[in-house]
Design an enzyme around this catalytic site. Sequence first.
Site, PDB file in Angstrom:
ATOM      1  N   GLU A 260       0.472   9.186  -1.787  1.00 53.78           N
ATOM      2  CA  GLU A 260      -0.807   9.804  -2.198  1.00 53.78           C
ATOM      3  C   GLU A 260      -0.691  10.508  -3.543  1.00 53.78           C
ATOM      4  O   GLU A 260      -1.262  11.580  -3.746  1.00 53.78           O
ATOM      5  CB  GLU A 260      -1.292  10.819  -1.152  1.00 53.78           C
ATOM      6  CG  GLU A 260      -1.955  10.217   0.035  1.00 53.78           C
ATOM      7  CD  GLU A 260      -2.913   9.116  -0.310  1.00 53.78           C
ATOM      8  OE1 GLU A 260      -3.556   9.185  -1.377  1.00 53.78           O
ATOM      9  OE2 GLU A 260      -3.018   8.165   0.464  1.00 53.78           O
TER      10      GLU A 260
HETATM   11  C1  LIG Z   1       6.000   5.014   3.593  1.00 53.96           C
HETATM   12  C2  LIG Z   1       5.056   4.745   2.461  1.00 53.96           C
HETATM   13  C3  LIG Z   1       3.724   4.536   2.737  1.00 53.96           C
HETATM   14  C4  LIG Z   1       2.831   4.252   1.690  1.00 53.96           C
HETATM   15  N1  LIG Z   1       1.526   3.951   1.980  1.00 53.96           N
HETATM   16  C5  LIG Z   1       0.728   3.446   0.987  1.00 53.96           C
HETATM   17  C6  LIG Z   1      -0.578   2.926   1.284  1.00 53.96           C
HETATM   18  O1  LIG Z   1      -1.037   2.949   2.428  1.00 53.96           O
HETATM   19  N2  LIG Z   1      -1.284   2.372   0.282  1.00 53.96           N
HETATM   20  C7  LIG Z   1      -0.820   2.309  -0.999  1.00 53.96           C
HETATM   21  O2  LIG Z   1      -1.516   1.783  -1.857  1.00 53.96           O
HETATM   22  N3  LIG Z   1       0.405   2.806  -1.315  1.00 53.96           N
HETATM   23  C8  LIG Z   1       1.178   3.363  -0.360  1.00 53.96           C
HETATM   24  N4  LIG Z   1       2.431   3.850  -0.656  1.00 53.96           N
HETATM   25  C9  LIG Z   1       2.878   3.842  -2.056  1.00 53.96           C
HETATM   26  C10 LIG Z   1       2.984   5.227  -2.648  1.00 53.96           C
HETATM   27  O3  LIG Z   1       1.716   5.767  -2.858  1.00 53.96           O
HETATM   28  C11 LIG Z   1       3.836   5.119  -3.899  1.00 53.96           C
HETATM   29  O4  LIG Z   1       5.172   4.909  -3.481  1.00 53.96           O
HETATM   30  C12 LIG Z   1       3.734   6.332  -4.780  1.00 53.96           C
HETATM   31  O5  LIG Z   1       2.450   6.394  -5.360  1.00 53.96           O
HETATM   32  C13 LIG Z   1       4.766   6.331  -5.919  1.00 53.96           C
HETATM   33  O6  LIG Z   1       4.835   5.113  -6.574  1.00 53.96           O
HETATM   34  P1  LIG Z   1       6.277   4.423  -6.783  1.00 53.96           P
HETATM   35  O7  LIG Z   1       6.923   4.324  -5.447  1.00 53.96           O
HETATM   36  O8  LIG Z   1       6.103   3.153  -7.539  1.00 53.96           O
HETATM   37  O9  LIG Z   1       7.088   5.447  -7.630  1.00 53.96           O
HETATM   38  P2  LIG Z   1       7.048   5.591  -9.271  1.00 53.96           P
HETATM   39  O10 LIG Z   1       5.654   5.554  -9.759  1.00 53.96           O
HETATM   40  O11 LIG Z   1       8.009   4.550  -9.779  1.00 53.96           O
HETATM   41  O12 LIG Z   1       7.631   7.017  -9.440  1.00 53.96           O
HETATM   42  C14 LIG Z   1       9.041   7.322  -9.470  1.00 53.96           C
HETATM   43  C15 LIG Z   1       9.208   8.769  -9.961  1.00 53.96           C
HETATM   44  O13 LIG Z   1       8.729   8.871 -11.312  1.00 53.96           O
HETATM   45  C16 LIG Z   1       7.734   9.877 -11.413  1.00 53.96           C
HETATM   46  N5  LIG Z   1       6.686   9.441 -12.334  1.00 53.96           N
HETATM   47  C17 LIG Z   1       6.053   8.242 -12.352  1.00 53.96           C
HETATM   48  N6  LIG Z   1       5.143   8.210 -13.342  1.00 53.96           N
HETATM   49  C18 LIG Z   1       5.165   9.406 -13.946  1.00 53.96           C
HETATM   50  C19 LIG Z   1       4.453  10.001 -15.025  1.00 53.96           C
HETATM   51  N7  LIG Z   1       3.466   9.363 -15.653  1.00 53.96           N
HETATM   52  N8  LIG Z   1       4.751  11.264 -15.374  1.00 53.96           N
HETATM   53  C20 LIG Z   1       5.711  11.954 -14.715  1.00 53.96           C
HETATM   54  N9  LIG Z   1       6.419  11.447 -13.717  1.00 53.96           N
HETATM   55  C21 LIG Z   1       6.157  10.188 -13.308  1.00 53.96           C
HETATM   56  C22 LIG Z   1       7.197  10.078 -10.010  1.00 53.96           C
HETATM   57  O14 LIG Z   1       6.710  11.398  -9.821  1.00 53.96           O
HETATM   58  C23 LIG Z   1       8.416   9.788  -9.156  1.00 53.96           C
HETATM   59  O15 LIG Z   1       9.184  10.951  -8.981  1.00 53.96           O
HETATM   60  C24 LIG Z   1       3.312   4.204   0.359  1.00 53.96           C
HETATM   61  C25 LIG Z   1       4.670   4.448   0.091  1.00 53.96           C
HETATM   62  C26 LIG Z   1       5.542   4.693   1.115  1.00 53.96           C
HETATM   63  C27 LIG Z   1       6.996   4.896   0.787  1.00 53.96           C
END
Ligand SMILES: Cc1cc2nc3c(=O)[nH]c(=O)nc-3n(C[C@H](O)[C@H](O)[C@H](O)COP(=O)(O)OP(=O)(O)OC[C@H]3O[C@@H](n4cnc5c(N)ncnc54)[C@H](O)[C@@H]3O)c2cc1C
Length: 589
Positions: free
Chosen positions: A434
């Site tokens: 989220e």
């Molecule tokens: C169990 C689980 C359930 C989920 N359920 C859903 C769902 O129902 N629907 C859905 O659509 N998604 C879902 N997700 C996805 C989830 O919302 C994402 O994992 C989350 O938004 C982070 O994206 P990412 O994993 O690609 O991490 P990244 O975006 O790769 O982030 C990695 C790190 O970099 C940081 N970061 C990234 N961009 C920036 C920036 N611009 N500035 C500063 N810091 C940054 C982040 O804070 C984080 O610490 C789920 C994930 C999990 C693990």
Amino acid sequence: MAYDAPLSDITFALTKVADLSRLDGNAAFEAYDPDLIAPILEEAGKLARDVLAPLNQIGDKVGAVLGPDGVTAAPGFAEAYAAFRDGGWMGLSAPEEWGGQGLPKVLGLAVMEMFHGANMAFTLCPMLSSGAIEALLAHGTDDQKARYLPKLVSAEWTGTMNLTEPQAGSDVGALRTKAVPNADGSYAITGQKIYITWGDHDVAENIIHLVLARLPDAPEGTRGVSLFIVPKFMVGDDGALGARNRVECIGLEEKVGIHASPTCVMEYSEATGFLIGAENKGLACMFTMMNSARLNVGLEGVGVGEAAWQAAFAYAQERKQGKAAGVTGAAPILHHADVRRTLTTMRAKVMAARAICYACGIATDLAEVGETEEIRTAAKLREDLLTPIAKAWSTDMGVDVASLGVQVHGGMGFMNETLAAQLYRDARIAPIYEGTNGIQAIDLVGRKLSMADGAAMTEMMDEIDATARRARETNDPGLVQIAERLKAANAALGEATLWMRETMISDRETALAGATAYLALAGDVIGGHFLTIGAVEARSSDGQTRGKMTALAGFFAETSLAAAPGAVAGIKFGGQAMLDESEALFGIS
Ligand SMILES: Cc1cc2nc3c(=O)[nH]c(=O)nc-3n(C[C@H](O)[C@H](O)[C@H](O)COP(=O)(O)OP(=O)(O)OC[C@H]3O[C@@H](n4cnc5c(N)ncnc54)[C@H](O)[C@@H]3O)c2cc1C
């Protein structure tokens, strides 16, 4: 007992701290009567304790399973979902027009807190449905509302939210799923979504996926994203279920926690979808869902934190180690002052986060249905300000408190068989999804502090000062001491806020390096403000409540609030020290 809903704490936080009475007599809530609060919370507490909590550990052990016909939920979950559905819980805060009970959203949130505490993996399913309901209410056409809302509100169907793709996480605008117009006005949706919560299951007869995708020739980035409804089974004009749509779960993730919540890889192969909202405005529509979900995720932190405190307290009464004054023989570890301090830390933080989330929930209600434009505007500012704090501060708190819960259990807490260990693993996802907590902090300093020329935070800090005055005017020595701590902490927040607003303009990179630390300070001070209100209000309660609230507010004031002035330097200069040496630290300039 695995989880026992803290009815008196929840009622106190709703009515005495977050001031639910601001909704009394509101014309939008015809069905609402304050006398309903107790029976609703009591019934929800029974479902949480008797049905959901007993399945929490079996859900963790067995999890959901993907077979040739799709996902089968963990043992007992289909029956528990039926009990949830038949109890009418999904419709508690939904409009009566669509089969709901038309009660304030904040009541629904308090109920969700209990369900999260009892079984977070289960509760994610209705949590996603409630986001889908919000999005349809705000952006659906009349036909879409009539077709999907009654079954979502009755919980006969569930909803999902599909944003994430392998290359599009926090950067949602990088998504590639395609939506090509069909001749009949529908769209063919093609692409893969990952990490989709409850993306497939067998606990309800249909699943309504809300999917972000790109139209042909859509602009790059977030400005070219549209939102689509993609039902698992097509829905005829008469509401009858039709053919299976071309969407399926092709994999389940192996996760650290929430094993009973199926986290699905979803494949869309020219699946039939229907545009919701305007073309290329999908992100704005999805934000309706995400704002509601962010607050709800904050309540996951509260629910799991509460469960962790209960488990730790129970263990501390049973486990005997060492000697303690006044106890003959081996003493229960509860008698050791250090253990009691840990338990008090847990409880105070849970109480503070609960109040922040409920206050945000009441602001959400008032922003929508407040009697005057002035009330609605002020409430909207409060909701916008508190949402990232409710999400990030409460979920970080959930992890910290669950970790302390493990600590109270000693070595036993590291054994998978204990609930404490499961709660720690389950809690860890909430700061990630989220919108990660880092993204929440950026939202707070980047957007929320500058809204209405800074009025949202200024008004919050004015209220905090008023609370400190109120506590001081009681002339009760304990409360006067809390008031001094609160006032000093608020001054520190004021200094950090001023610096943050100025630095966001003059040196954005340095400001962003302090964003997470700023959010933590804001959460501490706002949490302390609500605990202080609780201690003042409890003066007219029974002795037990008065003692508890004064102790928790006092403890929080002498620990978290007392540290607030020291946190300002970390926000202002900590980031700079790091940025100045990026080459030495990270090899980047
Ligand atoms: C169990 C689980 C359930 C989920 N359920 C859903 C769902 O129902 N629907 C859905 O659509 N998604 C879902 N997700 C996805 C989830 O919302 C994402 O994992 C989350 O938004 C982070 O994206 P990412 O994993 O690609 O991490 P990244 O975006 O790769 O982030 C990695 C790190 O970099 C940081 N970061 C990234 N961009 C920036 C920036 N611009 N500035 C500063 N810091 C940054 C982040 O804070 C984080 O610490 C789920 C994930 C999990 C693990």
